[in-house]
Design an enzyme around this catalytic site. Sequence first.
Site, PDB file in Angstrom:
ATOM      1  N   SER A  55      -8.551   6.083  17.877  1.00  0.00           N
ATOM      2  CA  SER A  55      -9.584   6.537  16.936  1.00  0.00           C
ATOM      3  C   SER A  55      -9.194   7.849  16.241  1.00  0.00           C
ATOM      4  CB  SER A  55     -10.945   6.674  17.633  1.00  0.00           C
ATOM      5  OG  SER A  55     -10.888   7.621  18.687  1.00  0.00           O
ATOM      6  N   ARG A  79      -9.053  -8.201   2.134  1.00  0.00           N
ATOM      7  CA  ARG A  79      -9.687  -8.654   3.376  1.00  0.00           C
ATOM      8  C   ARG A  79      -9.616  -7.578   4.450  1.00  0.00           C
ATOM      9  NH1 ARG A  79      -6.661 -14.426   2.932  1.00  0.00           N
ATOM     10  NH2 ARG A  79      -8.019 -15.359   1.357  1.00  0.00           N
ATOM     11  N   SER A  89      -8.666  -3.710 -14.154  1.00  0.00           N
ATOM     12  CA  SER A  89      -9.734  -4.636 -14.511  1.00  0.00           C
ATOM     13  C   SER A  89      -9.250  -5.715 -15.476  1.00  0.00           C
ATOM     14  CB  SER A  89     -10.891  -3.866 -15.158  1.00  0.00           C
ATOM     15  OG  SER A  89     -11.869  -4.755 -15.659  1.00  0.00           O
ATOM     16  N   GLN A  90      -9.654  -6.951 -15.204  1.00  0.00           N
ATOM     17  CA  GLN A  90      -9.412  -8.035 -16.160  1.00  0.00           C
ATOM     18  C   GLN A  90     -10.541  -8.106 -17.181  1.00  0.00           C
ATOM     19  OE1 GLN A  90      -8.854 -11.624 -13.801  1.00  0.00           O
ATOM     20  NE2 GLN A  90      -6.648 -11.350 -13.819  1.00  0.00           N
ATOM     21  N   ARG A 183      -5.023   4.324  11.458  1.00  0.00           N
ATOM     22  CA  ARG A 183      -5.437   3.266  12.387  1.00  0.00           C
ATOM     23  C   ARG A 183      -5.516   1.918  11.687  1.00  0.00           C
ATOM     24  NH1 ARG A 183     -11.001   3.360  16.045  1.00  0.00           N
ATOM     25  NH2 ARG A 183     -10.221   2.117  17.789  1.00  0.00           N
ATOM     26  N   ARG A 192       0.336  -8.158   8.512  1.00  0.00           N
ATOM     27  CA  ARG A 192       1.041  -8.509   7.284  1.00  0.00           C
ATOM     28  C   ARG A 192       2.561  -8.328   7.343  1.00  0.00           C
ATOM     29  NH1 ARG A 192      -2.643 -11.767   4.898  1.00  0.00           N
ATOM     30  NH2 ARG A 192      -4.691 -10.763   4.877  1.00  0.00           N
TER      31      ARG A 192
END
Length: 244
Positions: A55, A79, A89-90, A183, A192
């Site tokens: 922590s 996620r 931005s699109q 963390r 990943r």
Amino acid sequence: MKVKLIAYTPNPEKVVSFAGKMCYSSLNAEDLWNSITDDEAAKFIHRLSGMGHTSPFEHATFTFSVEGVSRVLLAQITRHRIASFSVRSQRYVDHQNPDYFVPEAFFESDALNEQYRVAVSQSYAAYNNLREALNKVYLSEIEASGMSHKDALRKAENMAMENARYVLPNAVNTQMVVTMNARELLHFFSERCCNRAQKEIRDLADEMLSQCKEVAPNLFAKAGASCTYGACKEGKMSCGNPRR
């Protein structure tokens, strides 16, 4: 893909050590901070890591600029919820000129590569056609409401882009700023950097980890896919090829 660690907590390892020691020390904050040497910080971090008491790692943050990645990667990285993202931005950035990611899988065959590029180009063509048609419709409607041509033109263009973007493919390149604490980065890397992650985001994670290790080697001493420093945590889904 272009990845750069643009900012991070100054003295990140000392900050983490300071935060952890604060829980057990009778010293005041200033004296405790001044008492921590680099060697002591490193040892304490390894102790915390070994016990799984991470922590205090949350007090060190790292900010990256990321360019030339796909919207597929964007869907995957967001996620990871304990993070902050600012993404191109699109809705307000024009995408009429093709700029997209090509997965390595399509480099293995000229025919597949061509088929992929044609499909993406068709999506861009549809985007431009819809954007132009919508722009005309919106401009006429907005000007009819009494707005000046200059203001109506800007509003119509934005409205056209925000609706035409629905046909853009996931391959569209984007860029973003990503901030995570240490963390969360450890969790991100464990997920990943794994061989089971899609290669695009795995390449991103590997590069982010490499840059983190340059500025905080002790914080990230055991970072990466679980198989790089111990047993694979993927169970039956393991690829069987440790990344050591």
